[in-house]
Write an enzyme that holds these catalytic residues in place. Structure first.
Site: not given
Ligand code: EPU
Length: 419
Positions: A22-23, A115, A120, A306, A398
């Site tokens: 998915k990701n 969320c 986030r 995850d 999802r």
């Molecule tokens: N963060 C910030 N600022 C930003 C972006 C992120 O402070 O601009 C923080 C977040 O709040 C968090 C950390 O950095 O504490 C890591 O977040 P990240 O940006 O890596 O998360 P994401 O890219 O939004 C993806 C996956 C998530 C998974 C996370 C961490 C996708 C679509 N989603 O989210 O997947 O938990 O990386 O590995 O790729 C899931 O599949 O259930 C899921 C939530």
């Protein structure tokens, strides 16, 4: 709203095939916006999140065809505005910002809200776009990014919780069409980032270093169509391995990339399970009494956030005291209150869960709150006495392709009740 009923007590055995990630699929579908030419993506999992992404692409003007996991996107013409009613259902919608900025030099996307797994923010994504020369405006719930031209820059994307996965994806997708060289320091190393970089390189991008902390993007003037196979979903595979650990006598996940799952298989070995990995398959089987464990979630290659909820379910019935610390999303513990309703003994100390394993859980009506928390409740139900009724199953849909059917194939007594 559908419910899943899990009748606990059956043991699981056999093998299942893991779906595409998915990701990986979500940002790769978004990346098809970077070219006018058709792109064909194979092994796109059949999930509501991938459907949402295809709806967004359609809204933006792309033509989308989908047949049994193969998706062709032709974004001959695109417009750069994605309003709230189109993007609100899925946080990963922010992944269209980078490709739209790259291609159109402007993008307006409704901001994702918080969320259940935490706040986030997307500050790091925006910092990256600004470094490439874009102006960023947040108004009326939308984020607007625009630039007369994008120019390569050195950008550090590491935040206080470590690297950002979608932030790295987004900046990489904007930088491929920037003038000059972009260096992303503190990049996320997740396999899904590498998969996106592979796809972009097939489209004509020049990206090196994906999978390391430093990604170098040499900008090109345009990209062309490409064909790509999505990597296997390591979190789906990990979830089934934990199901096998909780209730199995020998469960094999096929079509996986074992090296992507090392942190998960190491944790299960640490718990005392026998793990056999070969080529594209991994088998988990019992090997004496399971042992308690200490785990800390970390960015890849560490133990993934995850998989934290699913491990919580396993360790809830593992004799002894286990400790889980969540370093990525410190509030991602919505499953704990529900597991407690099933008899689990968990004490929260900040972002740390101290779990006293109990001999048995009992089935109960429980509420799914997010994707992985919901999966954890289903897994707990496999071993619980009686029936566990998991509501709000749309969270599971999802991100897991036919979770209930695949568990049934392994011998679980599980049914979906249409509401
Ligand atoms: N963060 C910030 N600022 C930003 C972006 C992120 O402070 O601009 C923080 C977040 O709040 C968090 C950390 O950095 O504490 C890591 O977040 P990240 O940006 O890596 O998360 P994401 O890219 O939004 C993806 C996956 C998530 C998974 C996370 C961490 C996708 C679509 N989603 O989210 O997947 O938990 O990386 O590995 O790729 C899931 O599949 O259930 C899921 C939530």
């Amino acid at each position: 709203m559908d419910k899943i009923l899990v009748h606990g007590g059956n043991s699981l055995a056999g093998s299942i095939k893991i779906s595409g990630s998915k990701n990986s699929a979500l940002p790769i579908l978004a990346a098809t916006l970077l070219t006018r030419e058709p792109c064909t993506i194979h092994r796109v999992p059949d999930l509501s999140d991938t459907h949402y992404m295809l709806q967004i692409l359609t809204h933006l003007g792309a033509q989308v065809e989908r047949a049994s996991g193969i998706v062709t996107v032709t974004a001959d013409k695109v417009q750069s505005v994605a309003p709230y009613d189109v993007v609100r259902k899925m946080r990963a919608s922010v992944g269209v910002l980078g490709p739209l900025l790259g291609r159109c030099k402007e993008a307006t996307v409704s901001l994702p809200g918080g969320c259940v797994i935490g706040d986030r923010p997307i500050d790091l994504h925006l910092k990256g776009f600004e470094a490439l020369g874009a102006a960023v405006r947040v108004e009326s719930g939308n984020v607007k990014v625009f630039a007369p031209k994008l120019a390569g820059a050195v950008i550090n994307l590491r935040g206080k919780f470590g690297p950002t996965v979608l932030g790295t994806d987004n900046v990489m997708m904007a930088a491929v069409l920037a003038e000059g060289t972009t260096v992303i320091e503190g990049a996320a190393q997740e396999p899904e980032v590498c998969d996106l970089a592979d796809f972009l390189n097939k489209m004509g991008a020049k990206i090196e270093g994906a999978g390391t902390r430093r990604i170098i993007v040499e900008g090109v003037s345009e990209l062309h169509g490409a064909e790509h196979y999505i990597i296997p979903d390591r979190i789906e595979a990990g979830t089934f391995l934990v199901a096998g650990a909780i209730a199995g006598t020998g469960v094999t996940v096929n079509r996986v990339e074992p090296k992507h799952l090392t942190a998960i298989t190491d944790a299960l070995s640490g718990c005392g399970f026998k793990i056999e990995a070969k080529n594209q398959s991994i088998t988990v089987s019992p090997n004496g009494a399971p042992k308690p464990l200490e785990i800390t979630t970390e960015p890849y290659p560490g133990f993934p956030t995850d998989m934290q909820a699913q491990m919580c379910a396993l360790l809830s019935t593992t004799e002894g005291i286990s400790v889980i610390t969540e370093n990525i999303f410190p509030q991602r513990y919505m499953h704990v209150a529900e597991l407690k309703r099933m008899g689990a003994e968990v004490q929260m100390e900040g972002a740390t869960a101290v779990i006293q394993g109990v001999e048995r859980l009992t089935g109960a009506p429980v509420m799914a709150s997010d994707l992985r928390a919901s999966a954890a409740l289903v897994l707990a139900g496999l071993k619980a006495e009686g029936v566990t009724e998991v509501s709000r199953v749309y969270h599971i849909d999802r991100g897991y392709e036919h979770l209930d059917e695949k568990l049934s194939e392994l011998g679980a007594h599980i049914e979906r009740v249409k509401a």
